[in-house]
Every structure is written in structure tokens, then in C-alpha cells.
Write a protein that holds these residues in place. Structure first.
Motif, short mmCIF file in Angstrom:
data_model
loop_
_atom_site.label_atom_id
_atom_site.label_comp_id
_atom_site.label_asym_id
_atom_site.label_seq_id
_atom_site.Cartn_x
_atom_site.Cartn_y
_atom_site.Cartn_z
N TYR A 151 -31.27 29.82 -21.63
CA TYR A 151 -30.97 30.99 -20.80
C TYR A 151 -31.83 32.19 -21.15
O TYR A 151 -32.22 32.96 -20.27
CB TYR A 151 -29.47 31.33 -20.90
CG TYR A 151 -28.64 30.23 -20.28
CD1 TYR A 151 -28.41 30.20 -18.91
CD2 TYR A 151 -28.15 29.18 -21.04
CE1 TYR A 151 -27.70 29.17 -18.32
CE2 TYR A 151 -27.43 28.14 -20.46
CZ TYR A 151 -27.22 28.14 -19.10
OH TYR A 151 -26.54 27.11 -18.52
N SER A 197 -44.03 21.68 -26.92
CA SER A 197 -45.30 22.32 -26.59
C SER A 197 -45.63 23.51 -27.48
O SER A 197 -46.77 23.93 -27.56
CB SER A 197 -45.30 22.76 -25.12
OG SER A 197 -44.35 23.78 -24.92
N ASN A 198 -44.62 24.04 -28.15
CA ASN A 198 -44.83 25.25 -28.95
C ASN A 198 -45.00 24.87 -30.43
O ASN A 198 -44.09 24.31 -31.04
CB ASN A 198 -43.62 26.18 -28.75
CG ASN A 198 -43.74 27.46 -29.56
OD1 ASN A 198 -43.58 27.46 -30.77
ND2 ASN A 198 -44.05 28.54 -28.87
N ARG A 220 -42.36 26.26 -33.03
CA ARG A 220 -41.04 25.61 -32.89
C ARG A 220 -41.10 24.14 -33.32
O ARG A 220 -40.14 23.62 -33.88
CB ARG A 220 -40.53 25.74 -31.46
CG ARG A 220 -39.89 27.09 -31.18
CD ARG A 220 -39.07 27.08 -29.89
NE ARG A 220 -39.90 27.05 -28.71
CZ ARG A 220 -40.43 28.12 -28.12
NH1 ARG A 220 -40.20 29.32 -28.62
NH2 ARG A 220 -41.17 28.01 -27.03
N ILE A 256 -24.57 25.00 -21.46
CA ILE A 256 -24.61 24.67 -22.89
C ILE A 256 -25.29 25.82 -23.63
O ILE A 256 -26.30 26.37 -23.15
CB ILE A 256 -25.40 23.35 -23.13
CG1 ILE A 256 -24.90 22.23 -22.18
CG2 ILE A 256 -25.31 22.91 -24.59
CD1 ILE A 256 -23.44 21.87 -22.29
N LYS A 285 -34.78 32.19 -21.88
CA LYS A 285 -36.15 31.99 -21.39
C LYS A 285 -36.23 32.14 -19.86
O LYS A 285 -37.27 31.89 -19.26
CB LYS A 285 -36.65 30.59 -21.78
CG LYS A 285 -36.68 30.32 -23.29
CD LYS A 285 -37.01 28.86 -23.58
CE LYS A 285 -36.92 28.52 -25.05
NZ LYS A 285 -37.03 27.08 -25.31
N ILE A 323 -30.57 21.13 -26.94
CA ILE A 323 -30.00 19.79 -26.80
C ILE A 323 -30.91 18.73 -27.43
O ILE A 323 -30.44 17.82 -28.12
CB ILE A 323 -29.79 19.48 -25.29
CG1 ILE A 323 -28.73 20.42 -24.70
CG2 ILE A 323 -29.41 18.02 -25.07
CD1 ILE A 323 -28.68 20.44 -23.17
N THR A 380 -37.69 20.29 -29.71
CA THR A 380 -37.87 21.38 -30.67
C THR A 380 -36.74 22.39 -30.63
O THR A 380 -36.72 23.33 -31.42
CB THR A 380 -39.19 22.13 -30.38
OG1 THR A 380 -39.10 22.69 -29.05
CG2 THR A 380 -40.39 21.21 -30.47
N SER A 381 -35.78 22.22 -29.73
CA SER A 381 -34.80 23.28 -29.50
C SER A 381 -33.57 22.71 -28.81
O SER A 381 -33.62 21.63 -28.20
CB SER A 381 -35.49 24.33 -28.61
OG SER A 381 -34.61 25.28 -28.13
N THR A 436 -27.69 27.17 -25.56
CA THR A 436 -29.03 26.89 -26.11
C THR A 436 -29.95 28.06 -25.72
O THR A 436 -29.57 28.90 -24.89
CB THR A 436 -29.64 25.60 -25.51
OG1 THR A 436 -30.02 25.88 -24.14
CG2 THR A 436 -28.69 24.43 -25.55
N1 LIG Z 1 -28.59 24.68 -21.58
C1 LIG Z 1 -28.00 24.40 -20.43
O1 LIG Z 1 -26.98 25.04 -20.05
C2 LIG Z 1 -28.51 23.30 -19.55
C3 LIG Z 1 -27.79 22.99 -18.40
C4 LIG Z 1 -28.24 21.97 -17.57
C5 LIG Z 1 -29.39 21.26 -17.92
N2 LIG Z 1 -30.08 21.60 -19.03
C6 LIG Z 1 -31.30 20.84 -19.33
O2 LIG Z 1 -31.30 20.43 -20.69
C7 LIG Z 1 -32.65 20.22 -21.12
C8 LIG Z 1 -32.83 20.84 -22.49
O3 LIG Z 1 -32.64 22.24 -22.36
P1 LIG Z 1 -31.98 23.13 -23.51
O4 LIG Z 1 -30.78 23.77 -22.93
O5 LIG Z 1 -31.85 22.38 -24.77
O6 LIG Z 1 -33.08 24.31 -23.59
P2 LIG Z 1 -34.11 24.74 -24.73
O7 LIG Z 1 -33.39 24.94 -26.01
O8 LIG Z 1 -34.87 25.87 -24.14
O9 LIG Z 1 -35.05 23.46 -24.89
C9 LIG Z 1 -36.04 23.14 -23.95
C10 LIG Z 1 -37.03 22.20 -24.58
O10 LIG Z 1 -38.04 21.87 -23.59
C11 LIG Z 1 -39.29 22.00 -24.18
N3 LIG Z 1 -40.35 22.36 -23.23
C12 LIG Z 1 -40.37 23.42 -22.38
N4 LIG Z 1 -41.53 23.42 -21.69
C13 LIG Z 1 -42.25 22.37 -22.15
C14 LIG Z 1 -43.52 21.85 -21.85
N5 LIG Z 1 -44.32 22.41 -20.91
N6 LIG Z 1 -43.96 20.75 -22.52
C15 LIG Z 1 -43.17 20.17 -23.45
N7 LIG Z 1 -41.96 20.60 -23.77
C16 LIG Z 1 -41.50 21.69 -23.13
C17 LIG Z 1 -39.14 23.09 -25.22
O11 LIG Z 1 -40.15 22.88 -26.19
P3 LIG Z 1 -41.18 24.03 -26.64
O12 LIG Z 1 -40.35 25.17 -27.01
O13 LIG Z 1 -41.94 23.40 -27.75
O14 LIG Z 1 -42.04 24.31 -25.44
C18 LIG Z 1 -37.75 22.81 -25.77
O15 LIG Z 1 -37.82 21.85 -26.81
C19 LIG Z 1 -33.54 20.81 -20.01
O16 LIG Z 1 -34.07 19.75 -19.23
C20 LIG Z 1 -32.58 21.64 -19.19
O17 LIG Z 1 -32.96 21.75 -17.83
C21 LIG Z 1 -29.68 22.60 -19.87
#
Ligand SMILES: NC(=O)c1ccc[n+]([C@@H]2O[C@H](COP(=O)([O-])OP(=O)(O)OC[C@H]3O[C@@H](n4cnc5c(N)ncnc54)[C@H](OP(=O)(O)O)[C@@H]3O)[C@@H](O)[C@H]2O)c1
Length: 248
Positions: A187, A37-38, A41, A182, A189, A17, A14-15, A184
Motif C-alpha cells: 500500500y 528487482s531491488n 531489499r 494484507i 508503494k 507475502i 523480498t517483501s 504489507t
Molecule cells: N497486500 C495486499 O493487500 C494484497 C492484496 C491482494 C493481492 N496482493 C498481491 O500480493 C502480491 C505480493 O504483494 P505484497 O502485498 O507482498 O507487496 P510487497 O510487500 O510490496 O511485495 C511485492 C513484491 O513484488 C516485487 N516486485 C515488484 N516489482 C517487481 C519487478 N518489476 N520485478 C520483480 N519483482 C518485483 C517486490 O520486489 P522488489 O522490491 O525487489 O522490487 C516485492 O518483493 C502481489 O502480487 C500483490 O498484487 C496483495
């Protein structure tokens, strides 16, 4: 089209990556199942995917929710070709602030949820299928306040090897993509005030070889590579997409 008529199951779609990857998968011909989950979103992401994705509300911390998401996918498409186990989140907690509940919650989302996403989808993944797990730069370098998230990501890196070995006889590949910093909503949150967040961001940027945050689409292109036959001889691996953060 690299994923023509393939069925792609994307958690955390939903958000950030996950959403960018879902859009690229769709542009490459895939039928996308978007898990988040949201509710709000999820609906907004569904619109970005032109109303064509199967939207499933599921909390990855609950195995019953994952089972329901897989069952809805089976009922609609019969099988899965690509799993992107990408959902993840955390808040910052230095050593003294970590509680039993914090550990349990982080494990449930960032490790157990990933494991059961793979276990529950595996029975309906087709021969030649591909599973991609999102790990993190934190599984190789230390960063204060993120001990538990880092440990869960190291554990998922390990899963990719073991489950890659278990699923190889069925022709299913399992790989990881390891993002650096990245741009997104991840941070925002983390529970940090804006001024601290911007200090953290400039501190990290200084350490990145390319001196900038990555864009979600730069991850999505790597995930597409791992999802498609372009990476047909790659399994058990982790592809690092971090502008040099963990390399020099
Ligand atoms: N951004 C970075 O710098 C970075 C660096 C290293 C690793 N990562 C990893 O990349 C992945 C994606 O993160 P992102 O940066 O794209 O962050 P993001 O935009 O916050 O996306 C996180 C996603 O996880 C979902 N999520 C969170 N809690 C959940 C739950 N309980 N059940 C189902 N879905 C859930 C959210 O969906 P809802 O909103 O619907 O809950 C959202 O779609 C994560 O595993 C993160 O650890 C990110």
C-alpha cells in the motif's frame, strides 16, 4: 517437514507475502530461490533467510531477466519443485488518469511477468510439482482507481485454469491464492499520501468480516498448503484468504 529438499522459486520474495512464504518454505526444509528487482531489499531478505537462499536480481517485466533467473536456478539445483509467482505492484489511477504507458507497465509486471514466470520455469519443474499464483480480491470486486490491476489479476486467475489443464498431464498442479487486504508494504508503494492511505485502510477494514487486515504469514500458510502434497488433489483452484471480504 512438508517441503524437505524441495526447490522453491519465489518471485516478489523480498517483501510482504513473498518473503513470509519464503521463510516458511525454508523452515519446512525447502531450498529457496528468491527473486526480486531491488538490490537492497534482495540483500536484506537474503539475511532474513540466514544466507541460505539463492538470490537472483530480476525485473519480472523483462522476459530475459526471468530466463536468467531460471538458468541460475537450473545451474544450482537442476530442477524446480515449487513456483510461487507472486511479484506485483501498482499505483492508483482513476479512469481519466490511466495512460497507455500505465496499462503497459501494469500488464508487464502483473500479467505478462506471471505468464512468463510459468512458461520459463515449466520445462524444469519436476513431476508432482506445484505452481501457485498470487491473484487478488480485486478480481471479484470492484474498487475505484485500480481498474487495470484488477483486470490483470482476473487474467491471472484465468491463466491458472488454462495452464493447470496444460500441465496436468505432467502431474504439475497450478493454483492461485487470493489475498484480501494484507498488511504489507504494497500500500505504501501505491502513490497515495499518508492521510488518504489511512482513510482507505479504515474503509476497507469496515468491509472485512473479521474487521482487520490479514498478516502475511496467514497467506504463507495457505501457499505452503498449495505447494505441498497436502493439496495433492487440488488444481486449477483459487483459495481465498481475505477474512470474508469477498464472501459476505
Ligand atoms: N497486500 C495486499 O493487500 C494484497 C492484496 C491482494 C493481492 N496482493 C498481491 O500480493 C502480491 C505480493 O504483494 P505484497 O502485498 O507482498 O507487496 P510487497 O510487500 O510490496 O511485495 C511485492 C513484491 O513484488 C516485487 N516486485 C515488484 N516489482 C517487481 C519487478 N518489476 N520485478 C520483480 N519483482 C518485483 C517486490 O520486489 P522488489 O522490491 O525487489 O522490487 C516485492 O518483493 C502481489 O502480487 C500483490 O498484487 C496483495
Amino acid at each position: 517437514m512438508k517441503l524437505k529438499n524441495k526447490v522453491a522459486f519465489v518471485t516478489g520474495g523480498t517483501s510482504g507475502i513473498g518473503l513470509e512464504t519464503a521463510k516458511l518454505f525454508q523452515a519446512e526444509g525447502a531450498h529457496v530461490v528468491l527473486v526480486g528487482s531491488n538490490e537492497a531489499r534482495l540483500a536484506a531478505a537474503g539475511e532474513e533467510l540466514k544466507g541460505k537462499a539463492l538470490l537472483v536480481r530480476a525485473d519480472i517485466r523483462k522476459v530475459a531477466d526471468i530466463e536468467r533467473a531460471v538458468e541460475e536456478t537450473r545451474a544450482r539445483f537442476g530442477h524446480i519443485d515449487v513456483v510461487f509467482a507472486n511479484a506485483g505492484a501498482t499505483t492508483v489511477a482513476p479512469l481519466e488518469a490511466v495512460t497507455e504507458e500505465y496499462v503497459a507497465d501494469n500488464l508487464a509486471l502483473n500479467f505478462t511477468g506471471t505468464f512468463f514466470t510459468i512458461q520459463k520455469t515449466a520445462p524444469i519443474i519436476a513431476q508432482g510439482g506445484s505452481i501457485i499464483v498470487t491473484t487478488s480480491f480485486l478480481n471479484t470486486i470492484g474498487y475505484p482507481g485500480l481498474s487495470i490491476l484488477a483486470a490483470t489479476k482476473a487474467a491471472t486467475r484465468s491463466l491458472v485454469r488454462t495452464l493447470g489443464a496444460e500441465l496436468a498431464p505432467r502431474g504439475i498442479r497450478v493454483n492461485a491464492v487470493s489475498p484480501g487486504a494484507i498488511a504489507t508494504p504494497f500500500y505504501s508503494k501505491m502513490g497515495l499520501p499518508d492521510d488518504v492511505l489511512s482513510q482507505v485502510a479504515s474503509g476497507i477494514t469496515e468491509k472485512i468480516g473479521l474487521k482487520r487486515f490479514g498478516e502475511p504469514v496467514e497467506l504463507a500458510k495457505t501457499v505452503l498448503f498449495l505447494a505441498s502434497d497436502d493439496s495433492s488433489y487440488t488444481t486449477g483452484a483459487e483459495l481465498v484468504v481475505d477474512g470474508g471480504l469477498t464472501q459476505f
